[in-house]
Design an enzyme around this catalytic site. Structure first.
Site, PDB file in Angstrom:
ATOM      1  N   HIS A  88       3.854  -2.143   3.212  1.00 22.30           N
ATOM      2  CA  HIS A  88       3.895  -0.846   2.397  1.00 22.30           C
ATOM      3  C   HIS A  88       5.106  -0.699   1.749  1.00 22.30           C
ATOM      4  O   HIS A  88       6.327  -1.069   2.167  1.00 22.30           O
ATOM      5  CB  HIS A  88       3.678   0.225   3.378  1.00 22.30           C
ATOM      6  CG  HIS A  88       2.393   0.322   4.245  1.00 22.30           C
ATOM      7  ND1 HIS A  88       2.093  -0.739   5.316  1.00 22.30           N
ATOM      8  CD2 HIS A  88       1.486   1.110   3.990  1.00 22.30           C
ATOM      9  CE1 HIS A  88       0.903  -0.419   5.655  1.00 22.30           C
ATOM     10  NE2 HIS A  88       0.429   0.826   4.878  1.00 22.30           N
ATOM     11  N   ASP A 123       0.778  -1.127   0.047  1.00 27.89           N
ATOM     12  CA  ASP A 123       0.125  -0.055  -0.069  1.00 27.89           C
ATOM     13  C   ASP A 123       0.814   1.229  -0.087  1.00 27.89           C
ATOM     14  O   ASP A 123       1.935   1.305   0.277  1.00 27.89           O
ATOM     15  CB  ASP A 123      -1.003  -0.013   1.159  1.00 27.89           C
ATOM     16  CG  ASP A 123      -2.110  -0.785   1.149  1.00 27.89           C
ATOM     17  OD1 ASP A 123      -2.073  -1.857   0.341  1.00 27.89           O
ATOM     18  OD2 ASP A 123      -2.749  -0.668   2.126  1.00 27.89           O
TER      19      ASP A 123
END
Length: 280
Positions: free
Chosen positions: A222, A75
């Site tokens: 991430h 993400d």
């Protein structure tokens, strides 16, 4: 239907019944009324904050019963440095991942998005500007946010994105409805490294992820911070995560393969249809 959704609709129906009774017969005792309202809002907020409950959306939070392998998702990118570092590690291990990118960042770094696609990875949207209050926005604003992010990716890659992860995983009936209108498949996760936090260390990532390395898992990592340029700890931990997946005789699965996504575009009408495997 997910149990949480049944509870939500049952509580909503209960509220309608109590309201009707109050009009026809008289209000219930104050303590009961206040207790019911507080319980209802607790149910509502749990659905907003915990995507895994699937209270409002048929989100994919893990593979179907027969799914094999572990899915990697990233993400908050793209980032010109850290995303490329992730791509290099994935290439070294022959692994594919799904990147949920922020539309604004994608426009700033279109070359990185094209590299993601060129390496065979999937790209989904994570909102236009990662609006943390998206669940409080109007239908019109939610739709505008999603459309703008989709348009950015389609302009860069030439392909319409099919996957969507709500910013910070918050959703509600409005977000679920607008995503459905746009034929977006909402994707959650079964295990989060929480490496978006500044205080998370690589050892913390491994501690949170390792127990969840099993067939059907969807891991949330991430490749960029939400803001700034610091290196997420998940990037540093990625080689060891891949090694542990291998040591457990698991494989890295590709999310689009699990979902069997296929898009048929009608050039004449501009419409599209999406075939999806049923969510687990």
């Amino acid at each position: 239907m997910p149990p949480a959704r049944i509870i939500f609709w049952a509580a909503t129906l209960g509220g309608i019944v109590v309201s009707a009774r109050a009009i026809l017969i008289g209000p219930p005792p104050l303590v009961i009324a206040v207790g019911y309202v507080l319980a209802y809002f607790a149910i509502l907020l749990s659905g907003v904050f915990v995507l895994r409950l699937r209270m409002f959306s048929d989100a994919i939070v893990q593979g179907n019963a027969g799914a094999r392998g572990v899915v990697l998702t990233f993400d908050d990118g793209p980032d010109p440095v850290h995303t490329r570092e992730v791509l290099a590690v994935l290439a070294e291990h022959g692994a594919k991942a799904t990147f949920f990118v922020i539309g604004r960042k994608a426009e700033e770094h279109p070359d990185v998005v094209r590299e993601i696609v060129a390496d065979g990875h999937a790209v989904g949207i994570h909102g236009w500007a990662h609006d943390r209050l998206l669940s409080l926005r109007s239908s019109r604003r939610v739709q505008k946010d999603l459309r703008r992010a989709m348009q950015a990716i389609e302009t860069i890659t030439g392909e319409r994105p099919l996957l969507f992860r709500p910013p910070i995983g918050h959703t509600n009936l409005t977000i679920a409805r607008e995503a459905d209108k746009l034929d977006l498949e909402t994707v959650g996760w079964s295990a989060s490294a929480r490496d978006g936090l500044r205080t998370t260390k690589p050892k913390d990532v491994l501690r949170r992820i390792t127990p969840n390395l099993k067939d059907g898992a969807i891991l949330l990592l991430h490749d960029a911070p939400e803001r700034g340029t610091r290196r997420p700890s998940g990037v540093a931990a990625l080689p060891e995560i891949l090694a542990r997946i291998r040591d457990r005789n698991l494989k890295v699965a590709h999310l689009p393969d699990w979902l069997d996504l296929d898009q048929d575009d009608d050039a004449a009408t501009g419409s599209s249809t999406t075939k999806r495997a049923p969510p687990s």
